[in-house]
Scaffold this active site. Structure first.
Site, short mmCIF file in Angstrom:
data_model
loop_
_atom_site.label_atom_id
_atom_site.label_comp_id
_atom_site.label_asym_id
_atom_site.label_seq_id
_atom_site.Cartn_x
_atom_site.Cartn_y
_atom_site.Cartn_z
N HIS B 29 -9.44 -17.26 7.05
CA HIS B 29 -8.42 -17.03 6.02
C HIS B 29 -7.54 -18.26 5.88
CE1 HIS B 29 -9.75 -13.07 7.37
NE2 HIS B 29 -9.38 -12.60 6.21
N HIS B 262 -7.34 -16.63 -0.33
CA HIS B 262 -6.83 -15.79 0.76
C HIS B 262 -7.79 -15.70 1.93
CE1 HIS B 262 -5.79 -12.21 3.04
NE2 HIS B 262 -4.61 -12.21 2.47
N GLU B 409 7.13 7.06 15.76
CA GLU B 409 6.08 7.06 16.78
C GLU B 409 5.29 5.76 16.80
OE1 GLU B 409 6.46 9.48 14.53
OE2 GLU B 409 7.05 11.24 15.67
N HIS B 471 1.41 21.52 13.88
CA HIS B 471 1.92 21.02 15.16
C HIS B 471 0.99 21.32 16.34
CE1 HIS B 471 5.42 20.34 12.76
NE2 HIS B 471 6.16 19.97 13.78
#
Lengths: 657, 657
Positions: B29, B262, B409, B471
């Site tokens: 890249h 890119h 998280e 959950h």
């Protein structure tokens, strides 16, 4: 009773019912439910357009309770608003088989527009809904007669701490989704204590940075101020709106304003305290008739009238636009069967990477299915999700169906869920397989919500090559296959890829992940119609079966090569292509045994990914249970022992055991 | 050659080498690598303090290339800066077994401080590093002699679109990590095209909203401006700093400023063009000696001197603080063996939920291990991650070891990776098992980077109860187990939980997930020392083995109950507790067979989660392959057929097959 008194009585009744519902269940989250009650009251009585007699009415306003733990509040609202949620249902809150489970579930409870609970996803779902609303309106002549509504969502601090919220609001701001209105119940408390333990963002500034309007209501009990904010938000021409409402968690409880009231029932004593604080005197689960009447006179009346007017206008519209009306009918039903009446012709037998076959297929289908739209997380040119000559979906070109999701895998998958919850479109999203990790929670949500989401995951093994172990999936396929109600299809050639696309598009209640190669795959003896069975014999044994080689995707060709060499060595092998475990599991035991043709102990599975899970089907499994390596694909494949010779050796050694 | 000329020659040489490196590999890249070269030049020659002769020197500045695809630039920098990255290594960029893989890999290449590539995670890793730096400084008397350095990271648009970036920057702002400096290579181009296809945020405002300093450099080739910004950033007293640098992607290429540069090599022609544009005349891979000398005179000299001074000061410090010096030695080695010389005493034989046993264990260990720190994603009171009487880690109380991660998280798990990459601390993070989904990519990164991360995942089955299917983990355990180099331990009682904690803390190169119950678990006949073997016989058969029941966690007790009843029915069953598949796989075949004691066809596995993966060990598997349900735990368990009677029936039917 004057308006003001009726309003207060209603809010009190809602709060009291929330308390009773949670107390009865001895489980639930009263905190935000009590704090947000006036927001919901204002929304339902003065703004939300929906018909309790026809909860799935297509042109209703959508509402997503992103903070799904406040479900008791939503159920209470649905009850007083006249949906099929009875007092008995409230009394069986969080009980087995009830209509009122712990968190809201789509298709389970009338009036619930989205499954929610895992924080942050509700915001992205709402973004997806608002995108679908705009897209559909643009896809039809005079489309505002087809689809023209607001999307509301309610979130708390938890939703905004989750990173997906930023992906979603950034996307919504970029797309200028002016009909999206998000309430932020700002009570400055989280489960562990005060919000400032972990959070000190200027939320207002953050949303402004993403191109949102931000309005503020300082007193969460001030219905007029909430109403005013909603009115203002609805006039927005080019920005989504955040309404920050300062509330008090557990309003009325002796523990109000603290984390102690976040996730535990108030109990009888504190519940009684709170009701006394409100000045509310009814018995538990007793709701004054005035309250029901008030909602009937406001919410239900508005919704039913709007629904009636819509149907009348739509009738006229359909007459004026019969072609579009047919298209709409199919779009609403998600019906694409007519496009698959015949097995598609294959333009060539060239070896193509399955990502390229998929792109070819998509380009064909895109023209045939005018309500199909989608895109990728900035890898359109690699995952082949771009439609040649297609128009981008932008605020100015809302009829465009190429979506540039940005590098936001999680929000992309979650917003796709929102688009499907909304209905009226077929969708797909794409990224590299290894980055399915970033969106796992949204794929689970699609499966749980029974949404026919489509995922295009390319670069599906160590054959990714030079990008190396960070970009080479190993366990990713096992992760996806292990999700209940998720169909994972790894096609072995162009024909299977086309068939996989059909499976995906024909699905009504199951998300489908297409697992696509980066490298070229030869056309094999694949069978279009067999793909739906999950597994089938792709290359028969010569005479007897000494062993069966089961493979998927890029390894099917390898298995067939090995089969030839094994036969030369006197070992007669059958090759089974097994694109989908999910579909295979739905076949009869008879069919399953017939396909394998031999006992488990003589079955050999090969897949250039983790062996995890394969032992269900085969005693011998050849895979990769370590991370990959950076090198040209051929080198990596060789280094990880996935050549013809390796497969031959694997079978010979396994048979000798 | 004057300073200015030497500077330009160096940047040209770096860019030319990037071009050569990628051209030789025919993969890589170049886009951002070329654009960012002056940033890296300014950082290395003028600021970064590190010793190329001792790349792991503890007090070095840390650098994370969050945009890992610009690896060719990092390798080139390491080469010219005197690290053990030779020209030959650059010439074998992205080749098998080379020191220069596609994306940077920690512990693989000297000078690489973090594995990166999956976007956004590098920012969170850098946040974790900066947290560790501050924590360690505060944990020792006169701690600035132990640890006092900057953490730098370089990201692009991709990193900032990913939601984890917001979680990370929000946390960094909240924690006032003033020694964290993030460069944003802003080139307005992504893989699919112009950035504004998908992104229109005001990044400056977004960072300000999260409490950051924001500095801007308008011309990415202006080394003095970059230098000035770094100087200013280093003086920040209470905020992390973002330096936005406007660069040109693929600078010098005929395709500069477009997405075409890119991710594809420039090739010979365009490479030559670019070098001509720079006015650079050396041969491919030829770097003028002046450039090497320049880096030796600046970067290496500074680093070596700083290192020498540090060692001298540290020696004095050690003499003055012998107790702390011993602690430091252990902390740097991650050595906790002395705390586990004896099997721990168990305070009680009470039935405890394993989340509570874990909390008890943690509270004991916390006092014994002064460099142990951690926390949860706002569920400290549910996952039992909070230390009684412990101090919170805050800007004012940096020696506090309770971390309030917030509802983030993914960033939590990723920042934990950063803390471990930094070294000098032992860490743990926690949340509900089902939300491991949100952090999957970071767990994978820990496993790939060989970091001994610890995850406390509680609420580990449908026994979550009322919160319902959103959950309740089903496939989550399979997801974690399928990750290579990830030890997943599901203990059956307090004793196994303590042993699991020891496994986790003693691990050097493997992350460990502890899978903990919400509900109480009785103390069984578990054996502390056997846990490390992954599986062992917890309850022997009476005389002969008719079948073996394999279980984990909460189902071990159930298996033992069923064993008794089966014996009454004349079926003699062995019960195996199998807390860790990972550890079990590392045992000898002999041990494995000995533990099971019977052929696979008479082995029965029971686990109140997905059956996915279990067929490797048992022909008969009892689990749950659909989503759960909302109801009190006992009701759900009954509804999903996980009672003693169900297990008895399962074995009887299986044996009759």
């Amino acid at each position: 009773m004057n308006d003001k008194e009726l309003q207060q009585l209603s809010i009190n009744a809602i709060r009291a019912t929330v308390i009773d519902t949670i107390n009865k269940a001895k489980s639930g989250h009263p905190g935000m439910a009590l704090g947000s009650a006036p927001i919901m009251y204002a929304l339902f009585t003065r703004h939300l357009v929906a018909d309790p007699n026809d909860p799935m009415w297509f042109n209703r306003d959508r509402f997503v309770l992103s903070a799904g733990h406040a479900s008791s509040l939503l159920y209470t609202m649905l009850h007083v608003a006249g949906y099929k949620v009875s007092l008995e249902d409230l009394k069986s809150f969080r009980q087995l088989g009830s209509l009122t489970p712990g968190h809201p579930e789509f298709k389970h409870t009338a009036g619930v527009d989205a499954t929610s609970g895992p924080l942050g996803q509700g915001i992205a779902q709402a973004v997806g809904m608002a995108m679908a609303e705009r897209a559909i309106k643009a896809q039809y002549p005079q489309g505002k007669f087809v689809c023209d509504h607001y999307t509301y969502a309610l979130c708390g601090d938890g939703c905004l701490q989750e990173g997906i919220s930023q992906e979603a609001i950034s996307l919504a701001g970029h797309q200028k989704l002016n009909k999206l209105i998000l309430f932020y119940d700002s009570n400055a408390i989280t489960l562990d204590g005060k919000l400032d333990l972990s959070f000190s963002e200027n939320v207002k500034l953050r949303f402004k940075a993403s191109g949102w309007n931000v309005l503020e209501v300082k007193d969460g009990n001030d219905v007029e101020a909430i109403d005013e904010a909603i009115c203002k938000a609805k006039t927005s021409k080019s920005k989504p709106t955040l309404i920050i409402v300062q509330t008090v968690i557990g309003y009325g409880s002796a523990k109000q304003g603290t984390n102690k009231v976040h996730g535990s029932p108030l109990g009888d004593e504190d519940g009684a305290n709170a009701k006394a604080f409100y000045g509310y005197k009814a018995q538990p689960f007793e709701i004054p008739s005035e309250v029901y009447k008030h909602f009937e006179d406001t919410f239900a009346k508005r919704g039913k009238e709007a629904h009636k007017q819509y149907e009348e206008a739509l009738k006229v519209w359909k007459e004026a636009h019969s072609g579009a009306a047919k298209k709409l009918e199919k779009a609403l039903a998600g019906d694409v069967s007519s496009y698959f009446k015949k097995e598609p012709k294959f333009a060539s037998d060239d070896a193509l990477a399955s990502r390229n076959s998929s792109g070819k297929c998509l380009n064909e289908l895109y023209n045939k299915i005018p309500f199909l739209m989608g895109g990728s997380a900035d890898v359109a040119g690699s995952v082949m999700t771009k439609i040649d000559g297609g128009i981008d979906f932008t605020p100015r070109t809302a009829k465009g169906r190429n979506i540039n999701w940005g590098i936001r895998e999680f929000a992309m998958a979650s917003a796709q869920n929102g688009m499907l919850l909304h209905g009226g479109v077929k969708t797909y999203v794409g990224c590299f397989l290894v980055f399915a990790d970033y969106m796992k929670a949204a794929v689970r949500m699609a499966a749980l919500s029974k949404l026919p989401a489509i995922y295009l995951f390319s670069h599906d093994s160590i054959a990714v090559g030079e990008d190396g172990p960070t970009h080479q999936p190993i366990e990713t396929l096992a992760m996806l296959r292990s999700i209940p109600n998720c169909n994972v299809i790894r096609p072995c050639d162009s024909r299977e890829t086309f068939a996989a696309w059909e499976r995906a598009l024909q699905s009504k209640e199951t998300p489908t992940a297409l697992i696509l190669s980066r490298q070229n795959l030869p056309i094999l003896g694949s069978k279009y119609k067999e793909v739906a069975k999950g597994a089938y014999v792709i290359s028969k044994e010569a005479k007897r079966i000494d062993a069966t080689l089961v493979a998927t995707g890029s390894e099917v060709g390898l298995a067939i090569e090995a089969q030839k060499e094994l036969l030369e060595k006197g070992i007669d092998v059958r090759v089974v292509s097994m694109p989908s475990w999910f579909d295979f599991e739905n076949q009869s035991e008879e069919y399953k045994n017939e396909v394998f043709g031999i006992c488990r102990c003589k079955r050999f599975a090969i897949e250039m990914l983790s062996t995890f899970g394969w032992h269900k089907y085969a005693a011998h499994v050849m895979g990769i249970d370590t991370f990959g390596a950076s090198a040209p694909a051929k080198e990596v494949i060789k280094a990880f022992h996935f050549t013809k010779d390796d497969v031959v050796k694997f079978v010979l050694e396994g048979l000798a055991e």
